[in-house]
Design an enzyme around this catalytic site. Structure first.
Site, PDB file in Angstrom:
ATOM      1  CG  ASP A  69     -33.115 -23.623   5.869  1.00  0.00           C
ATOM      2  OD1 ASP A  69     -32.308 -22.693   6.064  1.00  0.00           O
ATOM      3  OD2 ASP A  69     -33.152 -24.287   4.823  1.00  0.00           O
ATOM      4  CG  HIS A 120     -36.218 -20.362   3.638  1.00  0.00           C
ATOM      5  ND1 HIS A 120     -35.325 -20.845   2.695  1.00  0.00           N
ATOM      6  CD2 HIS A 120     -36.811 -21.463   4.170  1.00  0.00           C
ATOM      7  CE1 HIS A 120     -35.375 -22.161   2.677  1.00  0.00           C
ATOM      8  NE2 HIS A 120     -36.277 -22.564   3.541  1.00  0.00           N
ATOM      9  CG  HIS A 124     -40.881 -23.306   2.008  1.00  0.00           C
ATOM     10  ND1 HIS A 124     -40.891 -24.596   1.479  1.00  0.00           N
ATOM     11  CD2 HIS A 124     -39.710 -23.196   2.675  1.00  0.00           C
ATOM     12  CE1 HIS A 124     -39.777 -25.229   1.824  1.00  0.00           C
ATOM     13  NE2 HIS A 124     -39.035 -24.397   2.547  1.00  0.00           N
ATOM     14  CG  HIS A 219     -34.577 -28.095   8.980  1.00  0.00           C
ATOM     15  ND1 HIS A 219     -33.614 -28.821   8.314  1.00  0.00           N
ATOM     16  CD2 HIS A 219     -35.293 -27.432   8.025  1.00  0.00           C
ATOM     17  CE1 HIS A 219     -33.738 -28.621   7.005  1.00  0.00           C
ATOM     18  NE2 HIS A 219     -34.748 -27.784   6.812  1.00  0.00           N
TER      19      HIS A 219
END
Length: 266
Positions: A69, A120, A124, A219
């Site tokens: 991510d 994604h 966010h 991440h």
């Protein structure tokens, strides 16, 4: 008359309960009853499947799915891509739209080397609060637009909700838009750049939580991840695992080829 009124009240209550169940926010969570075993989550694989959503793969296949991510870049992703190329491992990068817009060179490299760039969201947000389908679609469509602007290609239809916060309405909207929602089944606290775990702590968290079909979340802002990734991949392979991409998980036919030889030879 009384019976009719009572029936109407019951129907109204049922409708309220149904609506509440579809919009109630969930924060994705998993726990492991035992090391090496499959995790339990706050939604079963069977329940998620009806929405084309996943958090792990086939328990009889020793395959792992590596996902990252990313909301911003701090200079580590190029090295991560180098390591993936060296070990010939495919990955999926769930990226916010601003990252795709601002990091064109990295995005083009991901695509060229055969990795999946996935949705994604653009900014966010907490998507569990986005109940209107038009607003939900807009948040994902903006990512599609910027990806096509950068690459000239259509964005692969994989979606991960920011921070894992979701509700059934979100899952339905994503499915109706052609997306497969991908959660995770192995992760650790790696995202605080000023509070990075040691290499030993990372291995101690990740390796015991390895099992067939695991979707691993890392991440790309983690210095620890960048430093251990090569050794982590070797350890996974020594445990008898191989790596596949999300198309394999979702049963999607694809003609994509991972150009690792081209990368290594460049």
């Amino acid at each position: 008359m009384k019976i009719s009124k009572c029936f109407g009240i019951c129907i109204s209550i049922a409708a309220v309960i149904f609506f509440a169940s579809t919009v109630l926010a969930e924060s994705w969570g998993i726990h492991f009853p035992k090391d090496g075993g499959r995790p339990e989550a706050n939604a079963s694989a069977e329940h998620l499947a009806q929405f084309d959503a996943f958090f792990m793969g086939n328990e009889n296949d020793k395959v792992l799915y590596l996902t990252f991510d990313a909301g911003y870049e701090n200079g580590l992703t190029a090295g991560i891509l180098d390591t993936l190329a060296e070990h010939e491992v495919p990955a999926a990068f769930f990226l916010v739209g601003t990252y795709i817009r601002d990091e064109r060179e990295l995005i083009l490299r991901m695509v060229q080397e055969g990795h999946i760039v996935a949705n994604h969201t653009m900014t966010h947000p907490d998507m569990s609060k986005v109940l209107c389908k038009d607003a939900f679609a807009k948040e994902l469509a903006k990512v599609e637009d910027v990806y096509k602007e950068v690459t000239g290609e259509e964005l692969p239809k994989f979606y991960r909700p920011p921070s894992g916060t979701f509700n059934e309405t979100n899952l339905k909207h994503a499915q109706e838009l052609g997306y497969k929602t991908v959660f995770w089944s192995t992760a650790y606290k790696d995202w605080e750049v000023d509070n990075q775990p040691s290499h030993e702590e990372a291995f101690a968290k990740l390796l015991p939580r390895t099992y067939p079909g695991a979707i691993i979340l890392l991440h790309n802002v983690s210095k620890t991840n960048a430093e251990i990734l090569g050794d982590l991949i070797v350890k996974y392979k020594d445990m008898g695992y191989r790596f596949e991409d999300l198309n394999h998980l979702a049963g999607v036919d694809t003609n994509s080829v991972f150009d690792f030889e081209g990368v290594l030879g460049s």
